[in-house]
Every structure is written in C-alpha cells, then in structure tokens.
Write a protein that holds these residues in place. Sequence first.
Motif, mmCIF file in Angstrom:
data_model
loop_
_atom_site.group_PDB
_atom_site.id
_atom_site.type_symbol
_atom_site.label_atom_id
_atom_site.label_comp_id
_atom_site.label_asym_id
_atom_site.label_seq_id
_atom_site.Cartn_x
_atom_site.Cartn_y
_atom_site.Cartn_z
ATOM 1 N N ILE A 99 83.948 -56.702 -15.905
ATOM 2 C CA ILE A 99 83.611 -57.375 -17.156
ATOM 3 C C ILE A 99 83.651 -56.306 -18.252
ATOM 4 C CG2 ILE A 99 81.756 -58.540 -18.438
ATOM 5 C CD1 ILE A 99 80.840 -59.558 -15.565
ATOM 6 N N ILE A 100 84.329 -56.590 -19.343
ATOM 7 C CA ILE A 100 84.454 -55.609 -20.426
ATOM 8 C C ILE A 100 83.118 -55.488 -21.164
ATOM 9 C CG2 ILE A 100 85.617 -55.039 -22.607
ATOM 10 C CD1 ILE A 100 88.030 -56.710 -21.562
ATOM 11 N N PHE A 101 82.596 -54.287 -21.210
ATOM 12 C CA PHE A 101 81.405 -53.996 -22.001
ATOM 13 C C PHE A 101 81.900 -53.571 -23.379
ATOM 14 C CE2 PHE A 101 78.194 -50.966 -23.581
ATOM 15 C CZ PHE A 101 77.038 -51.736 -23.487
ATOM 16 N N ILE A 102 81.590 -54.356 -24.413
ATOM 17 C CA ILE A 102 82.099 -54.042 -25.757
ATOM 18 C C ILE A 102 81.226 -52.940 -26.359
ATOM 19 C CG2 ILE A 102 82.684 -54.956 -28.036
ATOM 20 C CD1 ILE A 102 83.132 -57.677 -26.671
ATOM 21 N N GLY A 103 81.593 -51.728 -25.975
ATOM 22 C CA GLY A 103 80.855 -50.535 -26.357
ATOM 23 C C GLY A 103 81.442 -49.356 -25.611
ATOM 24 N N PRO A 104 80.790 -48.199 -25.651
ATOM 25 C CA PRO A 104 81.323 -47.019 -24.953
ATOM 26 C C PRO A 104 81.195 -47.131 -23.442
ATOM 27 C CG PRO A 104 79.188 -46.545 -25.932
ATOM 28 C CD PRO A 104 79.556 -47.920 -26.383
ATOM 29 N N LYS A 105 81.837 -46.213 -22.750
ATOM 30 C CA LYS A 105 81.711 -46.155 -21.297
ATOM 31 C C LYS A 105 80.302 -45.692 -20.924
ATOM 32 C CE LYS A 105 85.954 -47.397 -20.763
ATOM 33 N NZ LYS A 105 86.180 -48.829 -20.476
ATOM 34 N N SER A 106 79.885 -46.043 -19.718
ATOM 35 C CA SER A 106 78.510 -45.742 -19.277
ATOM 36 C C SER A 106 78.199 -44.245 -19.323
ATOM 37 C CB SER A 106 78.274 -46.284 -17.868
ATOM 38 O OG SER A 106 79.233 -45.778 -16.959
ATOM 39 N N LYS A 107 79.201 -43.400 -19.047
ATOM 40 C CA LYS A 107 78.966 -41.942 -19.049
ATOM 41 C C LYS A 107 78.598 -41.441 -20.441
ATOM 42 C CE LYS A 107 81.805 -40.642 -15.053
ATOM 43 N NZ LYS A 107 83.055 -39.984 -14.609
ATOM 44 N N ALA A 108 79.265 -41.971 -21.463
ATOM 45 C CA ALA A 108 78.973 -41.564 -22.848
ATOM 46 C C ALA A 108 77.572 -42.016 -23.260
ATOM 47 C CB ALA A 108 80.017 -42.137 -23.798
ATOM 48 N N ILE A 109 77.202 -43.229 -22.853
ATOM 49 C CA ILE A 109 75.866 -43.749 -23.182
ATOM 50 C C ILE A 109 74.798 -42.863 -22.538
ATOM 51 C CG2 ILE A 109 74.275 -45.695 -22.933
ATOM 52 C CD1 ILE A 109 76.705 -47.555 -22.903
ATOM 53 N N GLU A 110 75.021 -42.517 -21.276
ATOM 54 C CA GLU A 110 74.056 -41.692 -20.549
ATOM 55 C C GLU A 110 73.932 -40.303 -21.184
ATOM 56 O OE1 GLU A 110 73.053 -40.366 -15.939
ATOM 57 O OE2 GLU A 110 74.846 -41.543 -16.365
ATOM 58 N N MET A 111 75.069 -39.710 -21.519
ATOM 59 C CA MET A 111 75.070 -38.365 -22.100
ATOM 60 C C MET A 111 74.347 -38.341 -23.442
ATOM 61 S SD MET A 111 78.355 -36.002 -23.117
ATOM 62 C CE MET A 111 79.106 -36.045 -21.499
ATOM 63 N N MET A 112 74.651 -39.302 -24.309
ATOM 64 C CA MET A 112 74.065 -39.311 -25.644
ATOM 65 C C MET A 112 72.674 -39.943 -25.687
ATOM 66 S SD MET A 112 75.951 -37.721 -27.768
ATOM 67 C CE MET A 112 77.320 -36.706 -27.223
ATOM 68 N N GLY A 113 72.307 -40.624 -24.602
ATOM 69 C CA GLY A 113 70.993 -41.271 -24.549
ATOM 70 C C GLY A 113 69.849 -40.292 -24.405
ATOM 71 N N ASN A 114 70.154 -39.117 -23.880
ATOM 72 C CA ASN A 114 69.138 -38.080 -23.774
ATOM 73 C C ASN A 114 69.422 -37.042 -24.852
ATOM 74 O OD1 ASN A 114 68.048 -35.371 -22.884
ATOM 75 N ND2 ASN A 114 67.141 -36.675 -21.306
ATOM 76 N N LYS A 115 68.475 -36.855 -25.758
ATOM 77 C CA LYS A 115 68.717 -35.999 -26.922
ATOM 78 C C LYS A 115 69.083 -34.567 -26.534
ATOM 79 C CE LYS A 115 65.929 -38.518 -30.315
ATOM 80 N NZ LYS A 115 65.520 -39.681 -29.548
ATOM 81 N N LEU A 116 68.466 -34.052 -25.464
ATOM 82 C CA LEU A 116 68.772 -32.680 -25.036
ATOM 83 C C LEU A 116 70.178 -32.589 -24.442
ATOM 84 C CD1 LEU A 116 65.357 -31.568 -23.519
ATOM 85 C CD2 LEU A 116 66.428 -30.698 -25.592
ATOM 86 N N ALA A 117 70.547 -33.592 -23.643
ATOM 87 C CA ALA A 117 71.895 -33.615 -23.062
ATOM 88 C C ALA A 117 72.940 -33.739 -24.168
ATOM 89 C CB ALA A 117 72.016 -34.783 -22.079
ATOM 90 N N ALA A 118 72.622 -34.527 -25.192
ATOM 91 C CA ALA A 118 73.542 -34.699 -26.324
ATOM 92 C C ALA A 118 73.750 -33.377 -27.055
ATOM 93 C CB ALA A 118 72.985 -35.754 -27.280
ATOM 94 N N LYS A 119 72.662 -32.659 -27.287
ATOM 95 C CA LYS A 119 72.779 -31.364 -27.970
ATOM 96 C C LYS A 119 73.607 -30.388 -27.141
ATOM 97 C CE LYS A 119 68.673 -31.427 -30.867
ATOM 98 N NZ LYS A 119 67.588 -30.626 -31.400
ATOM 99 N N ASP A 120 73.403 -30.427 -25.848
ATOM 100 C CA ASP A 120 74.137 -29.532 -24.956
ATOM 101 C C ASP A 120 75.634 -29.864 -24.977
ATOM 102 O OD1 ASP A 120 73.897 -27.381 -23.008
ATOM 103 O OD2 ASP A 120 74.577 -28.856 -21.534
ATOM 104 N N ALA A 121 75.948 -31.167 -25.050
ATOM 105 C CA ALA A 121 77.343 -31.607 -25.033
ATOM 106 C C ALA A 121 78.108 -31.171 -26.274
ATOM 107 C CB ALA A 121 77.404 -33.130 -24.900
ATOM 108 N N VAL A 122 77.424 -31.125 -27.426
ATOM 109 C CA VAL A 122 78.133 -30.809 -28.681
ATOM 110 C C VAL A 122 78.053 -29.324 -29.060
ATOM 111 C CG1 VAL A 122 77.703 -33.156 -29.527
ATOM 112 C CG2 VAL A 122 76.172 -31.325 -30.232
ATOM 113 N N LYS A 123 77.331 -28.559 -28.238
ATOM 114 C CA LYS A 123 77.103 -27.140 -28.546
ATOM 115 C C LYS A 123 78.402 -26.359 -28.767
ATOM 116 C CE LYS A 123 73.934 -25.475 -25.878
ATOM 117 N NZ LYS A 123 73.364 -24.847 -24.652
#
Length: 479
Positions: A99-123
């Motif tokens: 089923i198409i989820f009209i939004g980002p892939k689950s991995k992107a949601i998980e990564m950006m959902g945690n503020k520390l993980a998000a900061k680490d990803a964009v470092k």
Amino acid sequence: MTKIVVANRGEIAIRVMKTAKKMGIKTVAVYSTADRNALHVKYADEAVCIGEAASSQSYLRGDKIIEVCKKLNADAVHPGYGFLSENSQFAELCENNNIIFIGPKSKAIEMMGNKLAAKDAVKEYDIPMVPGTENAITDIEEAKKIATQIGFPILIKAAAGGGGKGMRVVEKESDFTSQMDRAISEAINAFGDGSVFIEKYVTKPRHIEIQVMADSHGNIIYVFERECSIQRRHQKVVEEAPSSILTPELRKRMGDAAVKVARACDYLGAGTVEFLLDEQLNFYFLEMNTRLQVEHPITEMISGLDLVELQIRVARGEELPMKQEDLKINGHAMELRVYAEDSMNDFLPNVGFLSKYQLPEGEGIRVDNGIEEGMDVPIYYDPMLSKLVTYGKTREEAIELMIKAIDNYHIEGVATTLPFGKFVMEHEAFRSGDFDTGFVKSYYNPEKMKAQLDIEAEIAAMIALKQYLADKKILRLPN
C-alpha cells in the motif's frame, strides 16, 4: 492510484480529499464513534468506522487502517499530520502490504524522528547546529556538568519529542535538577522514552522553517520559508510566508541547507526543515518534520502550488514538474490556527457545542475548515477548528485582511484563539516585524485584552441602541 484512504480527521482530512477529488481519485474516510457525523465523513466517497472515540482505539490503529485499505481495494494512505503521519512502523506496515504511504519511506521517518539521530545524519553536510550534547542523557549529575560547560541559559529537550513536550528552559544552575526531572518525566509520559539532550538556549530566536519537496528521481526543491515565531507553550498559533526578515541571499542559504538535510535521509515527498535564527541572522538546524505541515496553506498561497497534489504525484513515482529556478514568491500570506482554546485563560482547551459558526468569505480569504454549526467540539482530539488564511500583494495587505476576516468569523459556544489572532495582527511589534518566539511572554496581557474587548462590546451596543432609536423615530414620522 485510484483510491486513497485518508487516515485522519477534521480540516486536514477534507483538505486532502479536495485535491484527490480534483485529480479524479476516490477517497475513503476513517472515523471514530465520536466523529460519526463529522464533515470529513460526509465529504468522502466512502467511510468506515474504525473504533471508539479515544484515538488509541481508532485513528492510531494502523492495523485497522490497513484492513480498510484491503477491504475497499485502496491503493494508498494519506496520513495528514499528527496521528500516524510520522510513525515509521505504520509507514513500514503500508510498505509490507503493498500500500503506498503518501509520505517518506519508513527509514527517513525513523532517522528524522529522533532529534539526535537527525543531527548525526546531517553532520557531514556542514549544516550549522546549536551547541549541545551529541548523545541522549538520563544521568542528572552528568547532565548538570555538561550544562555548566555549555553555559546557562540552556534548553533541555526530549530526544523523541515534538510539540513542545519534554522541553524546559533553564536560566540558572540551581533550577537545573528540578527542570531535568520534569523534562524526563514528561518525555516518558508523552513518548515512552525519557531520553533528553541539552542545547545552548538561543535568546530571542526566530523560528523559520523551509518547505521541501523531493521525488524518487533525485530531484529536491525548497518552496521558500514560513515564519512560525508566534507560539504559546512552544506550539505555533500564527504563521506567515515569506518571513519579513530574510534577505534573498539568506533565503537561498537556508533553502540549500534544507535540501541537504532532505538528501541526508534520502527523502521522498513533502517535508519541513526547521531552523532557529538568532539576532545576528545566524541559523541553526533544529529538526525535520517528515510530513505535511499544519501551516502548508500559506506556502501554497505564495507559490501557487498544490502541495498535496505534489505529494500524491511523487508517491506514485512521477518526477517533480518544476525546477528550483521556476519557483517565485508572489505576495504575502498569513495563517491563524483557530483553536477551541480560551486565550484569556492560558490557552486552555474550551470544547463544547457550536451554537453559531459562520465563516468569513471574500477575495484573499481561505478557510481550511473541519466543523460546522450545531456540532460538538470533541474533547478527545486536538482542539483545532480551522485554519484562517489571508493573502495580499504585501504583508500589510495580508495583515489588514486577516483583521477583517477575524471580525467576520462568528463563533458562539466555545472560546477560540480569534481574539488572540487579532491582538497579534494589531500589535506594533508584529506589524514592524521586530518580534521573536518570546512574543507572547513579552507582550500578551489577557487582562488588558479582555478590558479592551469589553470596551469594544460596549461601544458596539451603544451604536446599535442609537441606530434602533433612530429607526424607531423614522417609523413614527407621519406620512
């Protein structure tokens, strides 16, 4: 894509359905027992009750929404905002069931959902960040040492947080332990995760967010910024686009940074990258919201784009139909979130029966609405009734039109944020553009505003009485 289940309620469900219908796509509403007579249920092509009033038994039941998709042969789910919109497990559940989820892939949601993980990803993308801890902390003594090194005031934030929950400003060291305890407790209650981190508190910051849109062909654009500095309890009430403070050069730098953040998590669809802007116009990455924002209409007004249509198009594999250089800012837009809240009493929810509910109309006025006269405002959900949006060629024009629209928005039965919105629009600090996230704390005085409203009501009553007596006198005149 021929049929979409809209996994939400209220104004955002109707907003999504309007675009889907425009695109020739059938819509399915899901609803709780409390929303049996809701507008979004009437507006959809089909509707299915998925549980009791509490959202944990209805709108948060991803398994039931998947069942509805399968039973009614829906191709896709649009989650709106709130509820399951940033739930990576639900996105994954959709993916696993084709089923198409009209939004980002689950991995992107998980990564950006945690503020520390998000900061680490964009470092590695060299994006400026507020000085603070890189890891979550639960040890209060260790946290106190780090806070002292960073220097007060500091901000304690829940790692898994959002909506201002698990967030505490600490002005001095003596308050640190009690505020840390409160932040951890609130984070556990709100998110089931007591992890927090510490940042230097930026004094007098402005909250600027950049709208991004990405397709599956490697294209990412930014659709300018929104100013979201008028907040109560760290939650937005008034937004505008564009910001009155950004220069074209700063706008491009922040837009380019937002695109890099989206690229860092292989983003797909509509998302928002949030920044703090200090008094020297230095910006710092805050977080990424992996969904459509509440305040997306003001971006649509100044860009001429339909962001929901773009979400649907990229979700079904299409390439974005425009490039960055095609986008231009036209005019200015304001948005007031019309909440059933008593702005005279610390913005506390004020639900009840809508004995009167009349929307303002006219050129440049848009109301994304989810309720009607004669309905009850349910206690179970966010108390937003609608979003009042005005558009003008200039900022001044948009402000004046907002004041007029507020005056012509008639609600009886519940207290709302309409009087607060008018207060903001008329305040010199807002009109001049010289304000920050401390606007409410610095300027808002409910007692003074109540006194002003009482005076206005008295004047209106006197004018009405004078007119009545004049009309009576005319009727008595002989033929």
